[in-house]
Design an enzyme around this catalytic site. Sequence first.
Site, PDB file in Angstrom:
ATOM      1  N   GLY A  12      21.001  49.233 -22.520  1.00 10.53           N
ATOM      2  CA  GLY A  12      21.803  49.151 -23.735  1.00 10.53           C
ATOM      3  C   GLY A  12      21.021  49.614 -24.947  1.00 10.53           C
ATOM      4  N   MET A  13      21.319  49.028 -26.097  1.00 12.21           N
ATOM      5  CA  MET A  13      20.674  49.469 -27.338  1.00 12.21           C
ATOM      6  C   MET A  13      19.166  49.216 -27.321  1.00 12.21           C
ATOM      7  SD  MET A  13      23.151  50.864 -28.792  1.00 12.21           S
ATOM      8  CE  MET A  13      22.486  51.270 -30.400  1.00 12.21           C
ATOM      9  N   ASP A  34      20.253  50.303 -14.922  1.00 12.02           N
ATOM     10  CA  ASP A  34      21.430  49.572 -15.396  1.00 12.02           C
ATOM     11  C   ASP A  34      22.474  49.565 -14.285  1.00 12.02           C
ATOM     12  OD1 ASP A  34      22.309  48.747 -18.516  1.00 12.02           O
ATOM     13  OD2 ASP A  34      23.976  48.932 -17.103  1.00 12.02           O
ATOM     14  N   ARG A  89      22.821  32.083 -29.644  1.00  6.67           N
ATOM     15  CA  ARG A  89      22.130  32.596 -28.457  1.00  6.67           C
ATOM     16  C   ARG A  89      22.493  31.755 -27.230  1.00  6.67           C
ATOM     17  NH1 ARG A  89      18.156  32.966 -32.586  1.00  6.67           N
ATOM     18  NH2 ARG A  89      17.474  35.113 -32.981  1.00  6.67           N
ATOM     19  N   HIS A 176      13.084  30.348 -29.453  1.00  6.47           N
ATOM     20  CA  HIS A 176      13.688  31.484 -30.167  1.00  6.47           C
ATOM     21  C   HIS A 176      15.127  31.106 -30.512  1.00  6.47           C
ATOM     22  CE1 HIS A 176      14.255  35.546 -31.481  1.00  6.47           C
ATOM     23  NE2 HIS A 176      15.093  35.870 -30.506  1.00  6.47           N
TER      24      HIS A 176
END
Length: 321
Positions: A12-13, A34, A89, A176
Amino acid sequence: MKRKKIALIGSGMIGGTLAHMIGLKELGDIVLFDVAEGLPQGKALDIAESSPVDGFDINLTGANAYEAIEGADVIIVTAGVARKPGMSRDDLLGINLKVMEQVGAGIKKYAPSAFVICITNPLDAMVWALQKFSGLPAQKVVGMAGVLDSARFRYFLSQEFNISIKDITAFVLGGHGDSMVPLVRYSTVSGIPLPDLVKMGWTTHEKIDQIVQRTRDGGAEIVSLLKTGSAFYAPASSAVAMAEAYLKDTRRVLPVAARLSGEYGIKDMYVGVPVVIGAGGVERVIEIDLNDNEKSAFEKSVNAVKELCKTCSALAPNLKE
């Protein structure tokens, strides 16, 4: 000398950005993996076609089968669902846990000697699960969080003081997430601690508190601006810094999500702490002295991670706490 092999699981990005950055640095040959057919192949070809312009010589390939990661020296995992506006998240946990199980099995079979960096959120729980699923030694599996959170903290401080980012050291402890602990007392400008800079009139306690909160909200701020995804440039840069420390054995001190074995009074959990990264992976966990306020904030952060790990164990019974 044989070139290193770096496998990027998830195209992805962040995966695409990682491939480009690693190519520019010529850290090794790259495999983009992927499950989406054509995506890793297309990105690999696009980046490869930039190599004559940028002047880097590496092999880039894309693949949809785990066999392609065989023998990788470094694996960076970004596979999974990214955050959208309004999501935390933690909302990603159920979906991404299943992804970590598949990724862990692939790594276990084809690249059991790799150094693995996990970026998938919720980070601390996902890297904990990935290490269990893969069976790799704990010192060879880490989570990318602290480097990114600390970079955000440093950037915001540089803006406040209007000085070079190079002169600012700062780091963030804990999970995180919203309970991360940016350590003001251990953050400096050319060796001058932040509390001293407040006394010198460079800033105020209120402004530092605002910067600490903005650091905690750093990911959410970008998600709300992008509207269709989450940050990818800074996370990719952070993971590359970790990979480079391992590949070049530079023994850098970096804040990462590492599995603790009694340090900070914690066992068998991944939490953000400063470590030394070299050719052995996590070669040392640095246990810093915390005051009562910092300890309390750190414990709150650890407890949040602990709850996520319990949820993981309930969803995947083959994970043992």
